[in-house]
Design an enzyme around this catalytic site. Structure first.
Site, PDB file in Angstrom:
ATOM      1  N   ASP A 274       0.881  -1.161   0.000  1.00 33.78           N
ATOM      2  CA  ASP A 274       0.000   0.000   0.000  1.00 33.78           C
ATOM      3  C   ASP A 274       0.924   1.218   0.000  1.00 33.78           C
ATOM      4  O   ASP A 274       1.435   1.613   1.045  1.00 33.78           O
ATOM      5  CB  ASP A 274      -0.900  -0.009   1.240  1.00 33.78           C
ATOM      6  CG  ASP A 274      -1.851   1.172   1.264  1.00 33.78           C
ATOM      7  OD1 ASP A 274      -2.372   1.538   0.195  1.00 33.78           O
ATOM      8  OD2 ASP A 274      -2.074   1.726   2.351  1.00 33.78           O
TER       9      ASP A 274
ATOM     10  N   GLU B 290      -1.112  -1.045  -5.039  1.00 33.32           N
ATOM     11  CA  GLU B 290      -2.319  -0.275  -5.331  1.00 33.32           C
ATOM     12  C   GLU B 290      -2.113   0.554  -6.587  1.00 33.32           C
ATOM     13  O   GLU B 290      -1.102   1.231  -6.745  1.00 33.32           O
ATOM     14  CB  GLU B 290      -2.654   0.646  -4.159  1.00 33.32           C
ATOM     15  CG  GLU B 290      -3.932   1.419  -4.347  1.00 33.32           C
ATOM     16  CD  GLU B 290      -4.274   2.273  -3.147  1.00 33.32           C
ATOM     17  OE1 GLU B 290      -4.255   3.507  -3.285  1.00 33.32           O
ATOM     18  OE2 GLU B 290      -4.543   1.695  -2.083  1.00 33.32           O
TER      19      GLU B 290
ATOM     20  N   ASP C 249      -2.855   1.105   6.926  1.00 32.44           N
ATOM     21  CA  ASP C 249      -1.957   0.850   5.789  1.00 32.44           C
ATOM     22  C   ASP C 249      -1.484  -0.606   5.797  1.00 32.44           C
ATOM     23  O   ASP C 249      -1.296  -1.213   4.739  1.00 32.44           O
ATOM     24  CB  ASP C 249      -0.745   1.784   5.842  1.00 32.44           C
ATOM     25  CG  ASP C 249      -1.162   3.225   6.046  1.00 32.44           C
ATOM     26  OD1 ASP C 249      -1.407   3.913   5.048  1.00 32.44           O
ATOM     27  OD2 ASP C 249      -1.262   3.647   7.216  1.00 32.44           O
TER      28      ASP C 249
END
Length: 194
Positions: A7, A68, A141
């Site tokens: 992330d 991501e 996160d």
């Protein structure tokens, strides 16, 4: 399959390694968040994250890295930092010959919770349940990195319907349209230079 989920972020970069069995059972191998201080110069912040990614790739030897997909129409300053981190993450994987997969936030939410608009709390709860963890991974996160790894494992493979027309999320559709437009513009520019 072992997946390293990332992330990306300059201040907090979530890292999560998940092993997925043939029956889609997922188990957590490791999770952490790498941080860099906003008071540091940008190259130093990227170096901190780059070194951590290299260590994780070496230590955990993932089959694939899931990151991501950067997508935003509004907050350009945040997107720039995320895009820079994504770039160093993908380059580190490429140096080692590790495949890279990208998933939008709505794809991850839909895969893990069944709702592409789920909030971070719902994602964290489902990650905790899927991985059979005693405690929720914190901060968000860390949970997001694990969710990325789970999503990739569940959406890949011979039975995947990740890109089937009826399975695309709105964000994924916009991304695919933007990629097609960029390819078309690049081809036009190439033709003009000939």
């Amino acid at each position: 399959m072992r997946v390293l989920g990332v992330d990306p972020g300059l201040t907090r970069c979530g890292l999560g390694v998940v092993d997925i069995a043939a029956n889609r059972t997922a188990s957590m191998v490791a999770v952490d968040v790498v941080g860099s201080s906003a008071s540091m110069e940008l190259p130093q912040r990227l170096l901190v994250i780059s070194e951590a990614i290299e260590q994780w790739l070496e230590r955990y030897q993932p089959d694939v890295l899931a990151v991501e997909r950067v997508f935003s129409q509004t907050n350009v300053s945040t997107v720039m930092g995320v895009a820079q981190v994504s770039g160093i993450v993908m380059a580190a994987a490429a140096r080692r010959g590790v495949s890279v997969a990208m998933h939008t936030p709505s794809e991850v939410k839909a895969a893990v919770t069944g709702n592409g608009r789920a909030d971070k709390t719902a994602v964290t709860k489902m990650v905790t349940k899927i991985l059979r963890l005693e405690q929720e991974p914190k901060p968000a996160d860390a949970a997001d990195a694990l969710a990325l790894a789970i999503t990739h494992a569940w959406r890949s493979g011979p039975n995947s319907s990740a890109d089937a027309p009826g399975q695309l999320t709105a964000a994924r559709k916009l991304w695919l349209e933007a990629e097609a437009k960029a390819r078309k513009n690049a081809e036009k520019a190439k033709q003009q230079w000939r």
